[in-house]
Scaffold this motif. Structure first.
Motif, mmCIF file in Angstrom:
data_model
loop_
_atom_site.group_PDB
_atom_site.id
_atom_site.type_symbol
_atom_site.label_atom_id
_atom_site.label_comp_id
_atom_site.label_asym_id
_atom_site.label_seq_id
_atom_site.Cartn_x
_atom_site.Cartn_y
_atom_site.Cartn_z
ATOM 1 N N GLU A 51 36.477 22.423 25.691
ATOM 2 C CA GLU A 51 36.626 21.030 26.105
ATOM 3 C C GLU A 51 38.102 20.673 26.154
ATOM 4 O O GLU A 51 38.878 21.121 25.312
ATOM 5 N N LYS A 52 38.440 19.862 27.142
ATOM 6 C CA LYS A 52 39.840 19.475 27.305
ATOM 7 C C LYS A 52 39.909 18.188 28.110
ATOM 8 O O LYS A 52 39.130 17.967 29.021
ATOM 9 N N THR A 53 40.882 17.341 27.787
ATOM 10 C CA THR A 53 41.188 16.151 28.572
ATOM 11 C C THR A 53 42.542 16.377 29.226
ATOM 12 O O THR A 53 43.504 16.754 28.549
ATOM 13 N N ILE A 54 42.592 16.162 30.540
ATOM 14 C CA ILE A 54 43.837 16.357 31.282
ATOM 15 C C ILE A 54 44.096 15.132 32.151
ATOM 16 O O ILE A 54 43.213 14.293 32.342
ATOM 17 N N LEU B 167 28.695 22.632 33.121
ATOM 18 C CA LEU B 167 30.004 22.024 33.293
ATOM 19 C C LEU B 167 29.843 20.528 33.489
ATOM 20 O O LEU B 167 29.103 20.089 34.365
ATOM 21 N N THR B 168 30.516 19.741 32.662
ATOM 22 C CA THR B 168 30.507 18.291 32.790
ATOM 23 C C THR B 168 31.942 17.823 32.951
ATOM 24 O O THR B 168 32.815 18.215 32.180
ATOM 25 N N PHE C 190 38.070 14.371 31.647
ATOM 26 C CA PHE C 190 37.520 15.146 30.531
ATOM 27 C C PHE C 190 36.639 16.257 31.092
ATOM 28 O O PHE C 190 35.805 16.015 31.970
ATOM 29 N N ILE C 191 36.835 17.462 30.588
ATOM 30 C CA ILE C 191 36.089 18.627 31.053
ATOM 31 C C ILE C 191 35.399 19.264 29.862
ATOM 32 O O ILE C 191 36.024 19.516 28.827
ATOM 33 N N SER D 209 33.605 8.300 36.993
ATOM 34 C CA SER D 209 32.856 9.286 37.771
ATOM 35 C C SER D 209 32.422 10.426 36.860
ATOM 36 O O SER D 209 33.191 10.872 35.998
ATOM 37 N N ILE D 210 31.199 10.894 37.065
ATOM 38 C CA ILE D 210 30.643 11.971 36.252
ATOM 39 C C ILE D 210 30.040 13.016 37.184
ATOM 40 O O ILE D 210 29.285 12.673 38.096
ATOM 41 N N ALA D 211 30.387 14.270 36.936
ATOM 42 C CA ALA D 211 29.809 15.384 37.689
ATOM 43 C C ALA D 211 29.278 16.405 36.694
ATOM 44 O O ALA D 211 29.966 16.748 35.725
#
Length: 111
Positions: free
Chosen positions: A5-8, A65-66, A75-76, A44-46
């Motif tokens: 998990e990571k926020t970029i 994958l979110t 956020f990934i 937005s959410i994918a």
């Protein structure tokens, strides 16, 4: 199970397309199982679910994958599962780690 998990900082659509391209090109047996897209206000959410066949051990593994974007924050979350052998005991053979590593390398290339 493997998790990354990571926020970029970035543009949601660009990050999403970059990750999709890298995952799709990561192996001939990588398969997009299904996807979901949702927008609520400025968020937005994918969600993408992939599976891949690993010939080295005759197993399949999945990658969930979110990606959530709001403003310039993205956020990934990548979770790999499966890829093990055994009925009673699930002995992991590293397939899920390999799938999550594709996402990690892809995110690092964005930074």
């Amino acid at each position: 199970m493997a998790k990354y998990e990571k926020t970029i900082s970035g543009k949601f659509e660009e990050v999403l397309h970059h990750l999709e391209n890298d995952i799709d090109s990561s192996g001939i047996t990588m398969n997009l199982v299904d996807e979901s897209n949702y927008t609520y206000g400025d968020t937005s959410i994918a969600v993408r679910v992939y599976d891949k066949y690993f010939m080295r051990n005759g197993s399949r593994a999945s990658l969930s994958l979110t990606i959530v974007g709001k403003g310039s924050g993205v956020f990934i979350s990548a979770i790999g599962a499966g890829g093990g052998k055994g009925i009673v005991f699930n002995f992991s053979l590293g397939a899920e780690d390999d799938m999550v590593a594709v996402v990690e390398r892809s995110v690092e290339a964005l930074e």
